[in-house]
Each structure stands twice: as C-alpha cells, then as structure tokens.
Design an enzyme around this catalytic site. Structure first.
Site, PDB file in Angstrom:
ATOM      1  N   SER A 132     103.467-115.346  29.158  1.00  0.00           N
ATOM      2  CA  SER A 132     103.816-115.084  30.609  1.00  0.00           C
ATOM      3  C   SER A 132     103.241-115.068  30.866  1.00  0.00           C
ATOM      4  O   SER A 132     101.905-114.423  31.351  1.00  0.00           O
ATOM      5  CB  SER A 132     104.654-113.285  30.692  1.00  0.00           C
ATOM      6  OG  SER A 132     105.432-112.990  31.451  1.00  0.00           O
ATOM      7  N   TYR A 162     106.270-104.756  26.762  1.00  0.00           N
ATOM      8  CA  TYR A 162     106.382-106.551  26.949  1.00  0.00           C
ATOM      9  C   TYR A 162     105.087-107.368  27.108  1.00  0.00           C
ATOM     10  O   TYR A 162     104.263-108.257  27.001  1.00  0.00           O
ATOM     11  CB  TYR A 162     106.859-106.665  27.666  1.00  0.00           C
ATOM     12  CG  TYR A 162     107.872-107.605  27.970  1.00  0.00           C
ATOM     13  CD1 TYR A 162     108.371-108.914  27.674  1.00  0.00           C
ATOM     14  CD2 TYR A 162     107.455-108.857  29.458  1.00  0.00           C
ATOM     15  CE1 TYR A 162     108.944-109.948  27.370  1.00  0.00           C
ATOM     16  CE2 TYR A 162     107.829-110.053  29.894  1.00  0.00           C
ATOM     17  CZ  TYR A 162     108.084-110.888  28.991  1.00  0.00           C
ATOM     18  OH  TYR A 162     108.700-112.027  29.530  1.00  0.00           O
TER      19      TYR A 162
END
Length: 697
Positions: A574, A587
């Site tokens: 990401s 996350y």
C-alpha cells in the site's frame, strides 16, 4: 433459356439458406456428439465422422453432392458446424486419378484444398480420404479402447475373424492417409456383407447407408469387442501383483505426490515449461502394481492419437511405493537424464534431412508406483488429456494382454507419425502462446476486489490460477466465472493458519503440477487512531497481512526452489507503507512490514531465480471487500466526505486526478510477472495516480 427461371429460383433458395445448417450436416453433428461424449467410444479429439448429401450450389443453382467431415484438430464430443470440413465429393474422388503413390502421399492433403465447397469450413484432416473414398453415405472412424486392444494384439487378425466372422474385416497397419482410404474402400467393395473394419495398430472404421445405421454399426463393433475381452480375458492380464509396488493409502500417496511434483515438473520442463496434471485413479495404480508394467511401458503406446499426446514411452520410477521422497527424487533425476539420452537416440535413429527438428526430449508421462501418474503439456487441458490418453493406453494393453500379447506398431512407424511433416504443419497452425502460458499462479484474497481482478487478468494472459479465499464458496464461484477447472480452481485459505496455507499450495501443485507466481493480496483494515486501537486489532491485521504473507511466501518458496524454474512473488502492499496517514496505525505498520518482506525475500531468493516485488496502491474503493466492510465509511468520516464519494475524493488528491481501480493493480501485477521485467526484483511500484507524499525515496 427455358431453364433460367428455375435455376434463378434455386440460387435464391440457396442464398436464403446460406449459413443455415444442412439437415445432413446437422444429423452428423448430433451423431458425432453422442459418440464423442462417451469415453468408451473414442478419446478426446480422437477419430472423425462424415456424412454425404446434397446441397444447391449457389453459383450454378444445381444440386451438388457434398461430404461433411470432422476437420483437423476438432473433437467429436463438442463438434459444431464450424468444425466440419465441406468438400465436393466428385472433385475429392477425382484425386484418385492424380494420386502419385505412397512416396508422395503427403501431397494429397494439400490437394484436398482444391476440393472444398465454398470456403470449405475447417481444414480437412489426414483421414478425409478414408471418408470420401469409402462407398457409404455415413462413415465413423473411432479409437475405442476395446477396438484398439484387438488392433494391437499379436494375433489381431485371427481375433477379428473369431469375434466378428465376416461382418468386420481386418486391415493391416498402414499410416493414415490417401492409400489407407483406398485400402478400406477396396475392402468394403470386396466384402459387401461387412459393416466395418479393425485397423491394425490403430482403431476401427464403420459405415452405414444412414446416420443411425453407421452409429449402430460403430457401437456394435465397440461393444462386441469389449464383451469378448471381458468374457475371454485371462484373470491377470498384467501378471500378478509386484511386491511393494501396490497403491499407498490415499493420504500418504497424495502427500508423496505433493512432495515429488515440483522436482518432476522442473525435470520435464528442461526444454520448455509445462503445466502438469496428477491422476491416482485405480486403473493407473493397479497397472503400476503389476509385474508386467516395466515390459509394457517400454513397448510404448500404439494408436497415433495416443503417442502424439503422450510421447512414445513414459518415464517410470523403478522404485517400490515405500521408497523415501529423497531416494525417489535422486532416482528420478537419474532416469530423466537417461530418458533424454534415449529419446535423442530414438530421434537420431530415424530422422533424415526432411524431418522436423526434435521437439524436446523430456517425457510427457511420469509414472510413480504406489502414487500415480503425472502428465504434462503446454496448458492444463493438454496435460489432462495426455493423462487420459495414457489411461486409454493402459486399457488397450489390458485388453490385448488378456487375449493375446500386446504388439504395438514398430518404432520406425511411430517416428514417421510423430515427426510427420503434416503433424508439424498442424502444430504450426496453433495460436501463439499467451504471455503467461504454462505458468501457475496462486492469488490470496482473490474472490473479490483487487484479488479477483488480478486472478482474472493472469488467467486472461494464459496462466492457470488458484483462487484462495477465506470463503470457499466465493472462491469457487470466482474460479467458475474465470473459466473451467483447466483454467482456475477455488480453495479455502485462512492465511493466518499455517496448515490452510500449506493446503492451498498443495492444491495448486496437485491441480497444475507446480507453482510459478504468488500474489500476497489477502488483507483487511480497521480505521482507528492509536488510542482506539486494541491489541486484538493490532494482532488481527498483523496476522492476516504480515504473518499471512510470510506463511504464503514460505510455503510457495519451497515449491519454487524445488522446481528450479524461477518464479515471482508479488506483495500487494500500500502507499500507506511509506505514507503516514491519520488514524491508521495498525494497517500502515503491517503494510510497512510487507514492504520490507519484499526487500528481504528478493535478497534471499534471487539465487534461485525468484523475483520478489511489491505494489503500492492508493485506496481502491470500487469492488473492494475491505472498503465495503466498514473501512470505507470510517475513512470517509476521517476525511469528512460522504462514503459514496470516497473514490472521487481519493482521485482528486492525486497528481493525475484519477481513481485507482482493481484492474489498475492487476495490470501492474501482470507487468511485474511478464518477460519485459525479467530483471526486476526488490521493487515497489506505486499504483496511486500520483501521491507525492508516497513517492519512494
């Protein structure tokens, strides 16, 4: 002039029906499908059928006699009108007058192009002459196990007379072609009482005045031969059981198959990469557990359709079922080396200046006593069908040995067909392989969103795909949407569970022979601030993405290393692995963990030819399971926008002002795994439409 209106009317009628299936052709297709879908009658893509009838010639307006025949490369069970070659019967039969003889027989296939009606449909096969020259309205040429068993028995001619009397006639072996058509036509003319023939070393041909009669006669030959074999075969056609070579218990043989498969696939891919198929059917296991299997496997297959798919002989492990994996691998490596030497010698014995180049010296069938059979091909369907053909060959051997002695056509004849110029031409007509053809991919979290888009793209580029997902039903549904089981399968995999991860890798190995490409995509996210994040929140996200990626990569790496074919591992990380966004501690931290796994594994696995790369997408809202499960609403709340506008919000903060979609990530995965980036490893590719704060430094 008086005939003109009639002819014009006929032309108009023909024009009206252009594109419509002729009733005779429709009847032929129906018969072909019935015969071809029953494996007792013929193997996949084996045999051919024909029908003769009339149609109006749109040019002359006159009735013309035509023959519809299954074209080259088609399959009877799935035959459609597009798979038929259509020929002018008068012109086809006139080729008899220009036939130059056996030495120039191959020229007759090219001559068939001058007998086609209109555009002619599919390319005529080598067996077209058999159908056209035999004086019967309907002809079937099939490769049933029972018929080939009689055809390959040492005393096949005598057995044919005993079983059928004079209703079925023996035809000595002759390579398929124009002369064989002349031979069968002459035999039918000389034996008006006959309904068909047994073709030595090859198969059967039957005929009839109607489609129903031809089908009935074909089935009569097949069923009568099978019944005779069943009634008169010796009790142990393959000899008594060979001590120590019997089938292992199912769980044990599957575990051994998984352990051996990567090494075997690497060996058989020495010349070119191949996809595999595993079969532990009782037919295979019983054969390998018999005393006669070494002699029979060395004799090779006989029917041309068989050895064109399986090579002339298989590679057979000559160790008992309880041999260790390590001992088996060492012996397989030795046997493979000898197989290549022997195959090169076979080629050198028979090749001449006109022979096509050797197509590779690796086996297509590998037999492991107690475990089963591995078969290989350029794709899964080819590999699976090769295995089916070898099962056919085992059945043929059983029937021939049960009544007599198995006596296939000799080696020189096999070479003439395997390296036939016409076979080479057929191979040349095959479409160019897709970029990822022969590669096997495992994608985690692939039942929806980014993972499904990746799996779909990889399959579209030629890869076989294993869709691993927490939800088995969803994984299987996604696989079904992508294609049949020759293209994709769905498996259940909780990536936090070591056993389930290993099971998903094992499933890939058994389904497709090995593994080449792994995409760590499974993930989830909880949008919480530091103070709101619980230990459970932290552990859940790290277990799924950091630990899960580690477990998947570790299990996959064992296969990649054993195969010695290189490979790719791709992490869907990401932009958050480098971008510090608000309320995203767990996350983003685990994505940073994944990003460093890429660098660590690239350094470790490079010596094995394995590339490891990552992709850093921006938030992918559309189709995302993560965003639809609550993450989207929370991120929208953080940024103060309606949830339905979150994708547009993300787009507007990028340099390109574009929303990132699942397909954009899939495109990047394909690029990393394509030959264009064969020298790239340890790289992270941003797929974020340009987020300056996430630029790699």
């Amino acid at each position: 002039m008086s005939g003109t209106p009639t002819n014009l009317a006929a032309v108009n009628l023909a024009a009206t029906h252009l594109g419509a299936t002729n009733p005779t052709a429709a009847e032929l297709i129906a018969r072909s499908n019935r015969l071809g879908t029953d494996p007792k009658n013929t193997n996949y893509a084996g045999g051919n059928t024909s029908a003769k009838g009339t149609e109006i010639d749109p040019v002359t307006g006159e009735s013309v006699e035509l023959m519809w025949v299954k074209g080259s490369g088609g399959d009877l069970g799935t035959l459609t009108e597009n798979g038929l070659a259509v020929l002018r019967l008068d012109r086809m039969r006139s080729l008899v007058n220009v036939y130059p003889g056996l030495d120039r027989e191959d020229e007759m296939v090219a001559a068939l192009d001058y007998t086609l009606h209109g555009k002619g449909g599919a390319a005529p096969s080598i067996d077209t002459a058999m159908h056209g020259l035999v004086d019967a309205a309907h002809v079937d040429h099939l490769h049933p196990d029972s018929g080939i068993a009689i055809a390959t028995a040492a005393d096949g001619e005598a057995l044919t007379a005993t079983i059928f009397g004079d209703t079925v006639v023996w035809v000595p072996w002759r390579r398929p072609g124009f002369q064989l058509g002349l031979d069968i036509a002459a035999i039918k003319e000389a034996n008006p009482q006959a309904i068909g023939c047994i073709l030595g070393g090859h198969g059967i041909t039957a005929w009839g005045d109607t489609s129903a009669e031809a089908e009935t006669n074909s089935l009569f030959i097949i069923d009568t031969a099978a019944a005779y074999i069943a009634a008169h075969s010796k009790a142990e056609p393959f000899g008594p059981a060979l001590d120590g070579y019997g089938a292992l218990p199912e769980a044990e043989r599957r575990a051994k198959a998984v352990a051996l498969a990567p090494t075997i696939r690497g060996l058989v891919s020495t010349d070119r990469a191949q996809v595999g198929h595993f079969d532990d059917d009782a037919v295979v296991l019983d054969f390998l557990g018999s005393t006669e299997h070494p002699r029979l496997t060395a004799l090779g297959t006989s029917c041309p359709d068989h050895f064109l798919r399986t090579k002339v002989t298989p590679l057979v492990l000559d160790l008992p079922a309880d041999a260790s994996v390590e001992e088996s691998i060492e012996r397989l490596q030795e046997l493979h080396e000898q197989y290549r030497v022997d195959y090169q010698a076979y080629y050198d014995r028979h090749a001449d200046a006109a022979s096509p180049a050797i197509r590779g010296a690796d086996p297509l069938i590998v037999l492991i006593p107690g475990v089963g059979m591995f078969s290989y091909g350029a794709n899964k369907q080819t590999a699976r069908v090769a295995g089916e053909f070898y099962v056919n060959a085992i059945n043929v051997m059983r029937g021939a040995e049960g009544l007599s002695t198995y006596a296939p056509i000799d080696e020189a004849e096999k070479f003439r067909i395997e390296y036939w110029a016409l076979e080479e031409a057929k191979l040349a007509r095959l479409p160019k392989p897709k970029p990822l053809a022969s590669r096997v991919a495992l994608v985690t979290g692939a039942a929806s969103g980014i993972g499904k888009a990746i799996a779909t793209r990889l399959a579209a580029e030629g890869a076989c795909v294993v869709i691993a997902d927490l939800n088995l039903a969803n994984a299987q549904a996604a696989a079904a949407q992508i294609g049949g089981t020759d293209v994709a399968i769905g498996v259940q995999a909780n990536v936090t569970d070591e056993d389930q991860v290993q099971a998903s890798v094992d499933a890939a190995v058994l389904a497709f022979g090995g593994l080449d490409l792994v995409v760590n995509n499974a993930g989830l996210s909880l949008s919480k601030s530091l103070l709101e994040t619980t230990v459970a929140d932290w552990d859940l996200q790290h277990n799924v993405m950091a630990k899960g990626s580690f477990l998947v990569s570790r299990s996959a790496a064992r296969v990649l290393i054993d195969q010695k074919l290189g490979g790719d591992i791709v992490y869907i990380s990401s932009k958050n692995s480098v971008f510090a966004g608000p309320n995203n501690i767990a996350y983003s931290a685990t994505k940073a963990d994944q990003a460093h796994q890429v660098r660590l594994l690239a350094a470790e696995l490079g010596e094995h030819g394995v590339k490891v790369n990552g992709i850093n997408p921006d938030g992918v809202v559309r189709g995302s399971g993560i965003f639809s499960s609550g993450w989207g609403a929370k991120r929208a709340a953080v940024y103060g926008v309606p949830e339905e506008e979150l994708g547009a919000y993300y787009a507007q903060r990028t340099l390109l002002k574009r929303e990132v979609l699942p397909e954009n990530v899939a495109n990047a995965v394909f690029a990393l795994c394509s030959s264009d980036l064969s020298h790239t490893t340890g790289l992270h590719i941003p797929v974020d439409a340009g987020v300056a704060a996430a630029f790699l430094r």
